[in-house]
Design a protein around this motif. Sequence first.
Motif, PDB file in Angstrom:
ATOM      1  N   ALA A 140      34.254  66.916 -15.154  1.00 21.47           N
ATOM      2  CA  ALA A 140      34.186  67.126 -16.598  1.00 21.47           C
ATOM      3  C   ALA A 140      34.588  65.871 -17.361  1.00 21.47           C
ATOM      4  O   ALA A 140      34.006  65.557 -18.401  1.00 21.47           O
ATOM      5  N   LEU A 141      35.564  65.142 -16.844  1.00 21.37           N
ATOM      6  CA  LEU A 141      36.040  63.957 -17.556  1.00 21.37           C
ATOM      7  C   LEU A 141      35.147  62.744 -17.345  1.00 21.37           C
ATOM      8  O   LEU A 141      34.851  62.010 -18.284  1.00 21.37           O
ATOM      9  N   TYR A 142      34.712  62.518 -16.121  1.00 22.00           N
ATOM     10  CA  TYR A 142      34.024  61.273 -15.789  1.00 22.00           C
ATOM     11  C   TYR A 142      32.616  61.477 -15.239  1.00 22.00           C
ATOM     12  O   TYR A 142      32.009  60.534 -14.747  1.00 22.00           O
ATOM     13  N   GLY A 143      32.081  62.685 -15.299  1.00 17.08           N
ATOM     14  CA  GLY A 143      30.786  62.968 -14.702  1.00 17.08           C
ATOM     15  C   GLY A 143      29.641  62.206 -15.335  1.00 17.08           C
ATOM     16  O   GLY A 143      28.755  61.709 -14.640  1.00 17.08           O
TER      17      GLY A 143
ATOM     18  N   LEU B 187      42.539  74.743  -1.032  1.00 17.19           N
ATOM     19  CA  LEU B 187      41.104  74.540  -1.205  1.00 17.19           C
ATOM     20  C   LEU B 187      40.690  74.825  -2.652  1.00 17.19           C
ATOM     21  O   LEU B 187      39.896  74.085  -3.230  1.00 17.19           O
ATOM     22  N   ALA B 188      41.252  75.860  -3.239  1.00 14.52           N
ATOM     23  CA  ALA B 188      40.941  76.201  -4.627  1.00 14.52           C
ATOM     24  C   ALA B 188      41.454  75.128  -5.584  1.00 14.52           C
ATOM     25  O   ALA B 188      40.775  74.760  -6.552  1.00 14.52           O
TER      26      ALA B 188
ATOM     27  N   ALA C 156      34.726  75.098 -12.155  1.00  7.99           N
ATOM     28  CA  ALA C 156      36.078  75.521 -12.540  1.00  7.99           C
ATOM     29  C   ALA C 156      36.223  77.037 -12.473  1.00  7.99           C
ATOM     30  O   ALA C 156      37.263  77.552 -12.022  1.00  7.99           O
ATOM     31  N   VAL C 157      35.203  77.766 -12.890  1.00  3.89           N
ATOM     32  CA  VAL C 157      35.256  79.232 -12.808  1.00  3.89           C
ATOM     33  C   VAL C 157      35.326  79.682 -11.351  1.00  3.89           C
ATOM     34  O   VAL C 157      36.086  80.599 -10.997  1.00  3.89           O
ATOM     35  N   ILE C 158      34.561  79.023 -10.476  1.00  6.89           N
ATOM     36  CA  ILE C 158      34.607  79.350  -9.046  1.00  6.89           C
ATOM     37  C   ILE C 158      36.002  79.079  -8.481  1.00  6.89           C
ATOM     38  O   ILE C 158      36.538  79.881  -7.709  1.00  6.89           O
ATOM     39  N   ALA C 159      36.622  77.958  -8.888  1.00  7.31           N
ATOM     40  CA  ALA C 159      37.958  77.620  -8.387  1.00  7.31           C
ATOM     41  C   ALA C 159      38.998  78.626  -8.865  1.00  7.31           C
ATOM     42  O   ALA C 159      39.874  79.035  -8.086  1.00  7.31           O
ATOM     43  N   VAL C 160      38.913  79.052 -10.107  1.00  3.98           N
ATOM     44  CA  VAL C 160      39.872  80.048 -10.612  1.00  3.98           C
ATOM     45  C   VAL C 160      39.676  81.375  -9.892  1.00  3.98           C
ATOM     46  O   VAL C 160      40.649  82.056  -9.547  1.00  3.98           O
ATOM     47  N   ARG C 161      38.425  81.738  -9.628  1.00  2.00           N
ATOM     48  CA  ARG C 161      38.162  82.972  -8.880  1.00  2.00           C
ATOM     49  C   ARG C 161      38.740  82.877  -7.471  1.00  2.00           C
ATOM     50  O   ARG C 161      39.278  83.852  -6.938  1.00  2.00           O
TER      51      ARG C 161
ATOM     52  N   PHE D 139      40.360  70.439  -9.039  1.00  4.75           N
ATOM     53  CA  PHE D 139      40.507  69.010  -9.304  1.00  4.75           C
ATOM     54  C   PHE D 139      39.141  68.330  -9.409  1.00  4.75           C
ATOM     55  O   PHE D 139      38.918  67.507 -10.299  1.00  4.75           O
ATOM     56  N   VAL D 140      38.228  68.692  -8.520  1.00  6.10           N
ATOM     57  CA  VAL D 140      36.877  68.126  -8.571  1.00  6.10           C
ATOM     58  C   VAL D 140      36.193  68.512  -9.881  1.00  6.10           C
ATOM     59  O   VAL D 140      35.518  67.690 -10.509  1.00  6.10           O
TER      60      VAL D 140
END
Length: 90
Positions: free
Chosen positions: A76-79, A64-65, A41-46, A70-71
């Motif tokens: 986080a929810l279903y991992g 792409l971000a 999530a931090v990578i996606a926000v960056r 979303f991934v």
Amino acid sequence: MNAMFNLAAAQDLSGGFSDFFKTIGMTGAGLVTKGIAAVIAVIAVRMLLQLVGNPQVALKKGSLALGTLFVAVVLALYGDTLFSTVTQAS
């Protein structure tokens, strides 16, 4: 203390971290899964913050971000459920 103000039952945490994780309902594998999701999530926000001024490139990188974010949310929810099916195969 007055019984009216008792918000939670007493917990015996003498076993350390394992007792603490049992109280919050998380195992070590679940904690690792949440940590991986947080890093993604931090990578996606960056990635979202580094969008360029060119609209076509920004649209590609932004989508792409958002897909990466979303991934991270799904992980986080279903991992823990997803990974538990892999490790418990017979």
